[in-house]
Design a protein around this motif. Structure first.
Motif, short mmCIF file in Angstrom:
data_model
loop_
_atom_site.label_atom_id
_atom_site.label_comp_id
_atom_site.label_asym_id
_atom_site.label_seq_id
_atom_site.Cartn_x
_atom_site.Cartn_y
_atom_site.Cartn_z
N PRO A 73 49.76 16.56 24.52
CA PRO A 73 48.29 17.18 25.31
C PRO A 73 48.45 18.74 25.11
CG PRO A 73 48.95 15.75 26.88
CD PRO A 73 50.18 15.88 25.96
N GLU A 74 47.44 19.46 24.58
CA GLU A 74 47.34 20.85 24.60
C GLU A 74 46.44 21.22 25.88
OE1 GLU A 74 45.87 22.07 21.00
OE2 GLU A 74 47.50 21.22 19.86
N SER A 75 46.95 22.48 26.61
CA SER A 75 46.35 23.00 27.78
C SER A 75 46.04 24.32 27.84
CB SER A 75 46.72 22.23 29.00
OG SER A 75 47.95 22.76 29.41
N VAL A 76 45.00 24.75 28.32
CA VAL A 76 44.86 26.12 28.51
C VAL A 76 44.29 26.45 29.71
CG1 VAL A 76 44.75 26.99 26.07
CG2 VAL A 76 42.85 26.31 27.23
N HIS A 77 44.59 27.67 30.57
CA HIS A 77 43.90 27.68 31.74
C HIS A 77 43.09 29.21 31.81
CE1 HIS A 77 48.05 30.04 31.88
NE2 HIS A 77 47.23 30.94 32.54
N ASP A 78 42.28 29.30 32.70
CA ASP A 78 41.51 30.32 33.13
C ASP A 78 41.62 30.59 34.78
OD1 ASP A 78 39.81 32.67 32.75
OD2 ASP A 78 38.07 31.28 33.12
N PHE A 79 42.12 31.50 35.27
CA PHE A 79 41.94 31.65 36.75
C PHE A 79 41.26 32.90 37.18
CE2 PHE A 79 44.15 33.24 40.81
CZ PHE A 79 43.56 32.34 41.50
N ASP A 80 40.18 32.43 38.06
CA ASP A 80 39.37 33.51 38.53
C ASP A 80 39.99 33.91 39.90
OD1 ASP A 80 37.39 35.44 39.46
OD2 ASP A 80 35.74 34.21 38.98
N PRO A 81 40.53 35.11 40.31
CA PRO A 81 41.15 35.28 41.70
C PRO A 81 39.89 35.73 42.66
CG PRO A 81 41.82 37.06 39.94
CD PRO A 81 40.74 36.07 39.09
N PRO A 131 42.82 30.70 49.51
CA PRO A 131 42.85 32.24 49.31
C PRO A 131 44.18 32.97 49.61
CG PRO A 131 40.79 31.24 50.74
CD PRO A 131 41.72 30.22 50.38
N GLU A 132 44.90 32.25 50.69
CA GLU A 132 45.95 32.84 50.96
C GLU A 132 47.18 32.88 50.06
OE1 GLU A 132 46.10 28.57 52.77
OE2 GLU A 132 44.61 30.30 52.75
N VAL A 133 46.95 32.16 48.92
CA VAL A 133 48.06 32.13 48.00
C VAL A 133 47.51 32.94 46.71
CG1 VAL A 133 49.29 30.24 49.01
CG2 VAL A 133 47.55 29.88 47.08
N VAL A 134 46.31 33.28 46.53
CA VAL A 134 45.64 33.78 45.14
C VAL A 134 46.59 35.23 45.07
CG1 VAL A 134 43.39 34.98 44.46
CG2 VAL A 134 43.32 32.86 45.66
N ALA A 135 46.82 36.04 45.70
CA ALA A 135 47.78 36.95 45.34
C ALA A 135 48.85 36.82 44.69
CB ALA A 135 47.66 38.06 46.61
#
Length: 181
Positions: A73-81, A131-135
Protein backbone atom coordinates in the motif's frame (compact mmCIF):
# COMPACT_ATOMS: atom_id res chain seq x y z
CA UNK A 1 -13.07 -14.94 18.89
CA UNK A 2 -9.66 -13.40 19.34
CA UNK A 3 -6.81 -14.61 17.19
CA UNK A 4 -3.43 -15.12 18.71
CA UNK A 5 -0.39 -14.23 16.67
CA UNK A 6 2.40 -16.73 16.86
CA UNK A 7 5.80 -15.16 17.37
CA UNK A 8 8.76 -17.35 16.45
CA UNK A 9 11.49 -17.77 19.05
CA UNK A 10 14.97 -16.57 18.08
CA UNK A 11 17.72 -19.16 17.65
CA UNK A 12 19.62 -20.01 20.85
CA UNK A 13 22.80 -18.27 19.70
CA UNK A 14 21.05 -14.90 19.20
CA UNK A 15 20.89 -12.69 22.32
CA UNK A 16 17.35 -11.77 23.41
CA UNK A 17 18.33 -8.11 23.84
CA UNK A 18 20.52 -6.40 21.23
CA UNK A 19 23.82 -5.05 22.44
CA UNK A 20 24.02 -1.35 23.24
CA UNK A 21 26.31 -0.82 20.27
CA UNK A 22 23.67 -2.15 17.87
CA UNK A 23 21.01 0.47 18.70
CA UNK A 24 21.14 3.82 16.88
CA UNK A 25 21.26 6.81 19.27
CA UNK A 26 18.04 8.32 17.90
CA UNK A 27 15.98 5.11 18.13
CA UNK A 28 14.84 5.34 21.78
CA UNK A 29 13.59 8.90 21.21
CA UNK A 30 11.78 7.90 18.02
CA UNK A 31 10.12 4.93 19.72
CA UNK A 32 9.02 7.07 22.67
CA UNK A 33 7.71 9.75 20.31
CA UNK A 34 5.78 7.22 18.26
CA UNK A 35 4.32 5.61 21.39
CA UNK A 36 3.08 8.99 22.65
CA UNK A 37 1.61 9.78 19.23
CA UNK A 38 -0.21 6.47 18.95
CA UNK A 39 -1.55 6.80 22.47
CA UNK A 40 -2.92 10.26 21.82
CA UNK A 41 -4.83 9.73 18.58
CA UNK A 42 -8.38 8.63 17.95
CA UNK A 43 -9.71 7.35 14.66
CA UNK A 44 -12.35 9.76 13.41
CA UNK A 45 -13.39 7.92 10.24
CA UNK A 46 -12.29 5.66 7.41
CA UNK A 47 -13.80 6.47 4.02
CA UNK A 48 -13.50 4.79 0.63
CA UNK A 49 -12.55 7.68 -1.68
CA UNK A 50 -12.07 5.87 -4.98
CA UNK A 51 -12.32 2.36 -6.25
CA UNK A 52 -11.66 0.68 -9.55
CA UNK A 53 -12.39 -2.93 -10.46
CA UNK A 54 -11.60 -4.51 -13.82
CA UNK A 55 -12.72 -8.09 -14.40
CA UNK A 56 -12.39 -10.35 -17.43
CA UNK A 57 -15.95 -11.33 -18.39
CA UNK A 58 -14.68 -14.42 -20.26
CA UNK A 59 -12.73 -15.78 -17.28
CA UNK A 60 -13.64 -19.27 -16.12
CA UNK A 61 -16.05 -19.13 -13.20
CA UNK A 62 -14.31 -21.59 -10.86
CA UNK A 63 -11.14 -23.58 -10.47
CA UNK A 64 -8.81 -20.86 -11.69
CA UNK A 65 -5.19 -21.84 -11.02
CA UNK A 66 -3.28 -18.60 -11.14
CA UNK A 67 -1.47 -16.03 -9.09
CA UNK A 68 -2.56 -13.17 -6.90
CA UNK A 69 -0.30 -10.15 -6.69
CA UNK A 70 -0.71 -7.80 -3.74
CA UNK A 71 1.25 -4.57 -4.05
CA UNK A 72 2.49 -2.71 -0.98
CA UNK A 73 0.00 0.00 0.00
CA UNK A 74 1.07 3.57 -0.70
CA UNK A 75 0.19 6.22 1.85
CA UNK A 76 0.58 9.97 2.16
CA UNK A 77 -0.29 12.13 5.13
CA UNK A 78 -1.45 15.68 5.80
CA UNK A 79 -1.42 17.08 9.34
CA UNK A 80 -3.11 20.34 10.33
CA UNK A 81 -1.68 21.43 13.70
CA UNK A 82 -4.34 24.14 14.11
CA UNK A 83 -7.19 21.64 14.15
CA UNK A 84 -5.24 18.57 15.31
CA UNK A 85 -6.58 16.55 12.37
CA UNK A 86 -4.29 14.03 10.69
CA UNK A 87 -5.39 12.73 7.30
CA UNK A 88 -3.77 9.69 5.71
CA UNK A 89 -4.64 8.63 2.18
CA UNK A 90 -3.89 4.96 1.51
CA UNK A 91 -3.94 3.38 -1.96
CA UNK A 92 -4.15 -0.43 -2.27
CA UNK A 93 -3.90 -2.60 -5.41
CA UNK A 94 -4.32 -6.30 -6.14
CA UNK A 95 -4.25 -8.24 -9.39
CA UNK A 96 -5.23 -11.84 -10.02
CA UNK A 97 -3.95 -13.60 -13.12
CA UNK A 98 -5.02 -16.86 -14.68
CA UNK A 99 -2.82 -19.87 -15.11
CA UNK A 100 0.02 -19.44 -17.62
CA UNK A 101 -0.81 -20.54 -21.15
CA UNK A 102 1.52 -22.84 -23.00
CA UNK A 103 2.75 -21.71 -26.37
CA UNK A 104 1.95 -23.85 -29.38
CA UNK A 105 4.73 -25.52 -31.28
CA UNK A 106 8.29 -26.46 -30.45
CA UNK A 107 10.43 -24.00 -28.56
CA UNK A 108 7.54 -21.79 -27.47
CA UNK A 109 7.66 -20.53 -23.91
CA UNK A 110 4.84 -20.23 -21.44
CA UNK A 111 3.16 -16.86 -21.49
CA UNK A 112 1.97 -15.19 -18.33
CA UNK A 113 -1.72 -15.56 -17.62
CA UNK A 114 -3.88 -12.59 -18.50
CA UNK A 115 -5.22 -10.52 -15.61
CA UNK A 116 -8.61 -11.86 -14.55
CA UNK A 117 -9.19 -9.22 -11.92
CA UNK A 118 -7.61 -5.92 -10.95
CA UNK A 119 -8.86 -4.24 -7.78
CA UNK A 120 -7.77 -0.80 -6.61
CA UNK A 121 -9.07 1.26 -3.72
CA UNK A 122 -8.09 4.53 -2.09
CA UNK A 123 -9.08 5.13 1.52
CA UNK A 124 -9.09 8.34 3.53
CA UNK A 125 -8.29 7.84 7.21
CA UNK A 126 -8.89 10.77 9.54
CA UNK A 127 -7.52 10.93 13.06
CA UNK A 128 -7.96 13.42 15.90
CA UNK A 129 -4.68 14.19 17.67
CA UNK A 130 -4.81 15.26 21.31
CA UNK A 131 -3.87 18.96 21.71
CA UNK A 132 -1.12 18.24 24.27
CA UNK A 133 1.00 16.32 21.74
CA UNK A 134 0.43 18.45 18.62
CA UNK A 135 3.58 20.54 19.25
CA UNK A 136 5.78 17.41 19.55
CA UNK A 137 4.74 15.88 16.23
CA UNK A 138 7.33 16.09 13.47
CA UNK A 139 7.65 14.75 9.92
CA UNK A 140 9.62 11.65 10.97
CA UNK A 141 6.84 10.55 13.34
CA UNK A 142 4.19 11.26 10.73
CA UNK A 143 6.06 9.18 8.15
CA UNK A 144 6.19 6.22 10.53
CA UNK A 145 2.57 6.66 11.57
CA UNK A 146 1.40 6.78 7.94
CA UNK A 147 2.67 3.25 7.51
CA UNK A 148 1.03 2.13 10.76
CA UNK A 149 -2.25 3.82 9.82
CA UNK A 150 -2.65 1.47 6.87
CA UNK A 151 -3.69 -1.19 9.39
CA UNK A 152 -6.85 0.85 10.05
CA UNK A 153 -7.90 0.54 6.39
CA UNK A 154 -6.84 -3.10 6.03
CA UNK A 155 -10.14 -4.71 7.16
CA UNK A 156 -12.05 -2.55 4.65
CA UNK A 157 -9.58 -3.46 1.91
CA UNK A 158 -9.91 -7.19 2.67
CA UNK A 159 -13.71 -6.96 2.48
CA UNK A 160 -13.59 -4.94 -0.74
CA UNK A 161 -11.33 -7.49 -2.49
CA UNK A 162 -13.45 -10.42 -1.31
CA UNK A 163 -16.61 -8.74 -2.59
CA UNK A 164 -15.03 -7.76 -5.93
CA UNK A 165 -13.75 -11.28 -6.63
CA UNK A 166 -17.13 -12.81 -5.79
CA UNK A 167 -19.03 -10.34 -7.98
CA UNK A 168 -16.62 -11.05 -10.84
CA UNK A 169 -17.57 -14.73 -10.70
CA UNK A 170 -14.08 -15.79 -9.58
CA UNK A 171 -13.12 -17.83 -6.55
CA UNK A 172 -13.10 -15.77 -3.38
CA UNK A 173 -9.80 -13.97 -2.89
CA UNK A 174 -8.93 -13.60 0.79
CA UNK A 175 -6.33 -10.94 1.55
CA UNK A 176 -4.33 -12.10 4.60
CA UNK A 177 -4.78 -10.41 7.98
CA UNK A 178 -1.08 -9.67 8.30
CA UNK A 179 1.18 -8.95 5.37
CA UNK A 180 4.82 -7.91 5.37
CA UNK A 181 6.07 -6.01 2.34
Amino acid sequence: MARKRATPKPPADVPAVPSAGGIPDALPGEVAGLASLIGSIRTRRVVLLRSHVVADPDAPAFGVAGTVGLEPPESVHDFDPRTGVLRVVCHCRLSASGAPTKGKGKGRKEEAGAPLLIVEATFLLEFDVAPEVVARIDDALLDVFSGVAVSQAWPYWREFVRDASTRAGLPVIDVPFEVEF
